[in-house]
Design a protein around this motif. Structure first.
Motif, PDB file in Angstrom:
ATOM      1  N   LEU A 135       0.821  -1.213   0.000  1.00 54.46           N
ATOM      2  CA  LEU A 135       0.000   0.000   0.000  1.00 54.46           C
ATOM      3  C   LEU A 135       0.859   1.268   0.000  1.00 54.46           C
ATOM      4  CD1 LEU A 135      -2.513   1.681   0.158  1.00 54.46           C
ATOM      5  CD2 LEU A 135      -2.799   1.045   2.525  1.00 54.46           C
ATOM      6  N   TYR A 136       1.804   1.356   0.911  1.00 54.30           N
ATOM      7  CA  TYR A 136       2.666   2.550   0.964  1.00 54.30           C
ATOM      8  C   TYR A 136       3.366   2.755  -0.388  1.00 54.30           C
ATOM      9  CZ  TYR A 136       2.403   3.355   6.075  1.00 54.30           C
ATOM     10  OH  TYR A 136       1.986   3.661   7.347  1.00 54.30           O
ATOM     11  N   ALA A 168       1.025   3.958  -3.107  1.00 49.24           N
ATOM     12  CA  ALA A 168       0.560   5.332  -2.909  1.00 49.24           C
ATOM     13  C   ALA A 168       1.661   6.327  -3.292  1.00 49.24           C
ATOM     14  CB  ALA A 168       0.132   5.547  -1.458  1.00 49.24           C
ATOM     15  N   PHE A 189      -4.444  -1.551   7.321  1.00 47.20           N
ATOM     16  CA  PHE A 189      -4.544  -0.297   6.574  1.00 47.20           C
ATOM     17  C   PHE A 189      -5.211   0.813   7.394  1.00 47.20           C
ATOM     18  CE2 PHE A 189      -4.930  -2.924   2.401  1.00 47.20           C
ATOM     19  CZ  PHE A 189      -3.575  -3.178   2.432  1.00 47.20           C
ATOM     20  N   VAL A 225      -5.003   1.354  10.663  1.00 46.42           N
ATOM     21  CA  VAL A 225      -4.370   1.618  11.952  1.00 46.42           C
ATOM     22  C   VAL A 225      -3.220   2.616  11.806  1.00 46.42           C
ATOM     23  CG1 VAL A 225      -3.164   0.590  13.910  1.00 46.42           C
ATOM     24  CG2 VAL A 225      -4.994  -0.684  12.748  1.00 46.42           C
ATOM     25  N   ALA A 226      -3.372   3.806  12.382  1.00 49.98           N
ATOM     26  CA  ALA A 226      -2.267   4.761  12.395  1.00 49.98           C
ATOM     27  C   ALA A 226      -1.127   4.138  13.207  1.00 49.98           C
ATOM     28  CB  ALA A 226      -2.704   6.080  13.003  1.00 49.98           C
ATOM     29  N   PRO A 227       0.098   4.186  12.673  1.00 48.10           N
ATOM     30  CA  PRO A 227       1.232   3.523  13.335  1.00 48.10           C
ATOM     31  C   PRO A 227       1.392   3.900  14.803  1.00 48.10           C
ATOM     32  CG  PRO A 227       1.866   4.285  11.144  1.00 48.10           C
ATOM     33  CD  PRO A 227       0.476   4.777  11.372  1.00 48.10           C
ATOM     34  N   VAL A 228       1.003   5.102  15.161  1.00 45.40           N
ATOM     35  CA  VAL A 228       1.167   5.595  16.530  1.00 45.40           C
ATOM     36  C   VAL A 228       0.502   4.681  17.567  1.00 45.40           C
ATOM     37  CG1 VAL A 228      -0.878   7.065  16.592  1.00 45.40           C
ATOM     38  CG2 VAL A 228       1.175   7.805  17.805  1.00 45.40           C
ATOM     39  N   LEU A 257       8.818   5.348   9.623  1.00 42.63           N
ATOM     40  CA  LEU A 257       7.715   4.386   9.722  1.00 42.63           C
ATOM     41  C   LEU A 257       8.247   2.978   9.921  1.00 42.63           C
ATOM     42  CD1 LEU A 257       5.194   5.359   6.914  1.00 42.63           C
ATOM     43  CD2 LEU A 257       4.770   5.297   9.372  1.00 42.63           C
ATOM     44  N   ALA A 281       1.494  11.961  -1.671  1.00 38.01           N
ATOM     45  CA  ALA A 281       0.615  10.971  -1.039  1.00 38.01           C
ATOM     46  C   ALA A 281       0.104  11.501   0.302  1.00 38.01           C
ATOM     47  CB  ALA A 281       1.354   9.647  -0.847  1.00 38.01           C
ATOM     48  N   TYR A 282       0.969  12.171   1.064  1.00 31.66           N
ATOM     49  CA  TYR A 282       0.538  12.710   2.359  1.00 31.66           C
ATOM     50  C   TYR A 282      -0.295  13.984   2.209  1.00 31.66           C
ATOM     51  CZ  TYR A 282       2.690   9.076   5.069  1.00 31.66           C
ATOM     52  OH  TYR A 282       2.963   7.839   5.611  1.00 31.66           O
ATOM     53  N   VAL A 298       4.026  11.197   9.919  1.00 35.55           N
ATOM     54  CA  VAL A 298       3.668   9.929   9.266  1.00 35.55           C
ATOM     55  C   VAL A 298       3.151   8.908  10.277  1.00 35.55           C
ATOM     56  CG1 VAL A 298       5.218  10.215   7.297  1.00 35.55           C
ATOM     57  CG2 VAL A 298       6.084   9.120   9.382  1.00 35.55           C
ATOM     58  N   PHE A 299       3.541   9.051  11.543  1.00 44.65           N
ATOM     59  CA  PHE A 299       3.081   8.109  12.565  1.00 44.65           C
ATOM     60  C   PHE A 299       1.577   8.208  12.821  1.00 44.65           C
ATOM     61  CE2 PHE A 299       7.513   8.470  14.755  1.00 44.65           C
ATOM     62  CZ  PHE A 299       8.063   7.658  13.774  1.00 44.65           C
ATOM     63  N   ASP A 300       1.016   9.389  12.556  1.00 42.77           N
ATOM     64  CA  ASP A 300      -0.384   9.641  12.889  1.00 42.77           C
ATOM     65  C   ASP A 300      -1.346   9.318  11.759  1.00 42.77           C
ATOM     66  OD1 ASP A 300       0.204  10.929  15.476  1.00 42.77           O
ATOM     67  OD2 ASP A 300       1.149  12.464  14.233  1.00 42.77           O
ATOM     68  N   VAL A 301      -0.816   8.895  10.628  1.00 45.18           N
ATOM     69  CA  VAL A 301      -1.646   8.742   9.437  1.00 45.18           C
ATOM     70  C   VAL A 301      -1.932   7.268   9.168  1.00 45.18           C
ATOM     71  CG1 VAL A 301      -1.805   9.193   6.964  1.00 45.18           C
ATOM     72  CG2 VAL A 301      -0.675  10.855   8.472  1.00 45.18           C
ATOM     73  N   ALA A 302      -3.190   6.871   9.281  1.00 41.24           N
ATOM     74  CA  ALA A 302      -3.560   5.505   8.907  1.00 41.24           C
ATOM     75  C   ALA A 302      -3.305   5.349   7.407  1.00 41.24           C
ATOM     76  CB  ALA A 302      -5.023   5.246   9.233  1.00 41.24           C
ATOM     77  N   PRO A 303      -2.657   4.245   7.017  1.00 45.74           N
ATOM     78  CA  PRO A 303      -2.273   4.062   5.613  1.00 45.74           C
ATOM     79  C   PRO A 303      -3.426   4.230   4.627  1.00 45.74           C
ATOM     80  CG  PRO A 303      -1.242   2.376   6.991  1.00 45.74           C
ATOM     81  CD  PRO A 303      -2.148   3.161   7.887  1.00 45.74           C
ATOM     82  N   VAL A 304      -4.632   3.912   5.049  1.00 47.16           N
ATOM     83  CA  VAL A 304      -5.797   3.991   4.171  1.00 47.16           C
ATOM     84  C   VAL A 304      -5.990   5.381   3.565  1.00 47.16           C
ATOM     85  CG1 VAL A 304      -7.468   4.592   5.958  1.00 47.16           C
ATOM     86  CG2 VAL A 304      -8.192   3.115   4.072  1.00 47.16           C
ATOM     87  N   LEU A 322      -3.740   7.279   2.348  1.00 46.88           N
ATOM     88  CA  LEU A 322      -2.688   7.642   1.393  1.00 46.88           C
ATOM     89  C   LEU A 322      -2.997   7.268  -0.050  1.00 46.88           C
ATOM     90  CD1 LEU A 322       0.320   6.419   3.522  1.00 46.88           C
ATOM     91  CD2 LEU A 322      -0.316   8.803   3.098  1.00 46.88           C
ATOM     92  N   SER A 323      -3.810   6.247  -0.223  1.00 46.88           N
ATOM     93  CA  SER A 323      -4.009   5.707  -1.565  1.00 46.88           C
ATOM     94  C   SER A 323      -5.278   6.255  -2.184  1.00 46.88           C
ATOM     95  CB  SER A 323      -4.100   4.182  -1.472  1.00 46.88           C
ATOM     96  OG  SER A 323      -4.624   3.658  -2.670  1.00 46.88           O
ATOM     97  N   MET A 342      -8.517  -1.601  -1.788  1.00 45.94           N
ATOM     98  CA  MET A 342      -7.263  -1.890  -1.080  1.00 45.94           C
ATOM     99  C   MET A 342      -7.309  -3.276  -0.460  1.00 45.94           C
ATOM    100  SD  MET A 342      -6.508   1.595   1.037  1.00 45.94           S
ATOM    101  CE  MET A 342      -7.194   3.088   0.341  1.00 45.94           C
TER     102      MET A 342
END
Lengths: 328, 328
Positions: free
Chosen positions: A133-134, A137, A308, A310-313, B130, B288-289, B307-313, B315-316, B323
């Motif tokens: 996904l990353y 994107a 997808f 879940v924010a990494p934090v 990340l 993307a961000y 980038v830690f606060d952004v759920a991957p979903v 970005l795309s 997805m």
């Protein structure tokens, strides 16, 4: 600090791995193991109470997240939707084609219960999916490649064991190094199944069995081996136990893409895992996402989630400030 | 579908890269370029209007996300907090030590304006961060390694150019292959600065300059070169332009860790980038961000994010269903 209370349903290789993983995390504790077997036959590594699965709902208030450690074929399609009504849950459902269906069913259940249900957590689906996904994107014009191995395929090992005259077997999926190199060199190869992976089989034959027939049956088996270059080694049970006792796995996710006025610049994004123990690593991923499920639910989120969403934090025990100063 | 309206502030290599990247995304369009230079001297690749930065606030309603393409030394510390009051913004602030301070200032501004401000987006900080976070959350007992290169360090190239008698120069940071291999083999090496990277310099000397003195000044320069094994090659300006005209970069993020009853299983997680153009790849990440900033703000989120606060979903451009069926 109050610890997150984790429970496990199913105590095989994966459940055992979750027990180890929880032990590596100071902010959580394993409060119970649930099983469909007779509880007294299940022996966790630590002093953890074991209950029959029928007791699960009675222990509702002692569990923040239930980690489902069953299989994707028959256990999880039933269990995840069933328990998502009552618990925050995490599963490792890995039948890629059936994920949309599993998602829909689990989403209804989790929404009904006001819980968070994380599905398809592990490395593929899981970490590999995230990297696909990353990379997609970011590099919008490019090609995706996933290679698996070198690692043990349980399904292929089982298929060999079902052949008459086979006593035991272990099958390794091996990525073709030259194909990997072609991808890394931005040659954008179109790869057939045969060009991406080889299959290496270690087989213990029963005494007097026809090895030539066994080898032929393996190499011509449709879906499992016929489309691959397959090597068969006959070894003794002792050699199998000594040299092939582990459950290693891993693989590679690559995306190559072009940027610039005329696509003149190539870029390669590569992610790889080399795992001595497939179930123990998967268990570590499940445990990190159990933390996320708990935190997200406490913030009011609910429903079915995948990696997808879940924010990494949410995954790390560090505070957001620590993450920014130490990892960013 | 209504397209996201993207504007760029600053049209150097990075701004140009964002123009290309937006062109690869069907759900966005570049509506304007803003500059501190005389607008007529700035020539985007496409037919994009160029305005002086003083016009920026007047164009507020024509911009969904403002991508800040200035430098971390002096531009972004002022610009990001200033414009986060009025726009969703994305920057590539990469002075690691000053990120907490930058975050705090930008967070106040973005909250005041009800906007989302994404800071420190790119590959390091960014994608590398990340991977450090995911790997640390999963393998709780282990070691982290980041290697950079092979790639051009602008700061080191500039430092060489400041030496008397140097006409031009390009410096490559090169990871030490044997150190990388030791990490991959789970040897958990303790690596000094010298053991991790070498520095390779291509220098054009002025006519009659004392090359031995220049080489010595480079190799003994504190902070920049003294702690490294440094190689100096004197070449002509033509050779420099022909063979070292690009801005490639990349690197490796690794985490190795142990699991199991007695830590008997090793695991290696590795992420790597090989980039023909550092600014164009960074621009793809920013773009993307930018999509994520827009979507998150539309859902009511605000404040400074990394980038830690952004759920991957977010970005795309794919839907969540796509997805899950194509990438999970």
């Amino acid at each position: 600090m109050e610890k997150m209370k984790i429970a496990i349903l199913g105590y095989g290789n994966l459940g055992r791995g979750v027990e180890f993983a929880v032990g590596q995390n100071d902010d959580m504790e394993l409060t119970a193991v649930f099983t469909r077997r007779a509880p007294e036959t299940v022996k966790p590594q630590g002093h953890i109470p074991v209950y029959h699965v029928d007791e699960l709902l009675k222990k509702k208030d002692e569990i923040d997240v239930l980690v489902l450690c069953g299989g994707s074929a028959t256990d999880l399609p039933e269990q995840t939707a069933e328990y998502a009504k009552y618990f925050n849950v995490v599963d490792s459902f890995d039948t890629h084609a059936k994920i949309p269906e599993h998602f829909a069913r689990v989403d209804r259940a989790a929404a009904e219960g006001g819980k968070v249900a994380m599905i398809s957590v592990g490395w593929d689906p899981g970490m590999f999916s995230l990297n696909r996904l990353y990379a997609n994107a970011i590099l919008r014009e490019g090609s995706d490649y996933t290679f698996w191995g070198k690692g043990v395929s349980q399904g292929h090992s089982d298929a060999i064991r079902r052949i008459a005259g086979v006593k035991n077997a272990k099958q390794y999926t091996v990525p073709v190094e030259s194909a990997l190199e072609a991808v890394r060199n931005c040659e954008n190869p179109q790869l057939t199944t045969r060009q991406k992976h080889t299959r290496e089989c270690f087989v213990v034959a029963e005494e007097g069995a026809d090895k030539a027939r066994i080898e032929n049956e393996i190499k011509t088996m449709p879906n499992y081996f016929a489309d691959y270059d397959t090597t068969v080694h006959f070894i003794t049970e002792e050699e199998l136990q000594r040299d092939h006792g582990g459950i290693p796995h891993g693989g590679f996710v690559l995306r190559t893409g072009k940027t610039g006025k005329d696509g003149e610049h190539n870029h390669v994004m590569e992610y790889s895992l080399k795992l001595d123990s497939n179930p123990e690593f998967t268990a570590c991923v499940l445990t990190a996402y159990a933390r996320a499920a708990y935190r997200m639910n406490r913030e009011g989120m609910q429903g079915c989630k995948t990696v997808f969403d879940v924010a990494p934090v949410y995954l790390s025990p560090m505070t957001a400030e620590e993450m920014r100063s130490k990892l960013l």
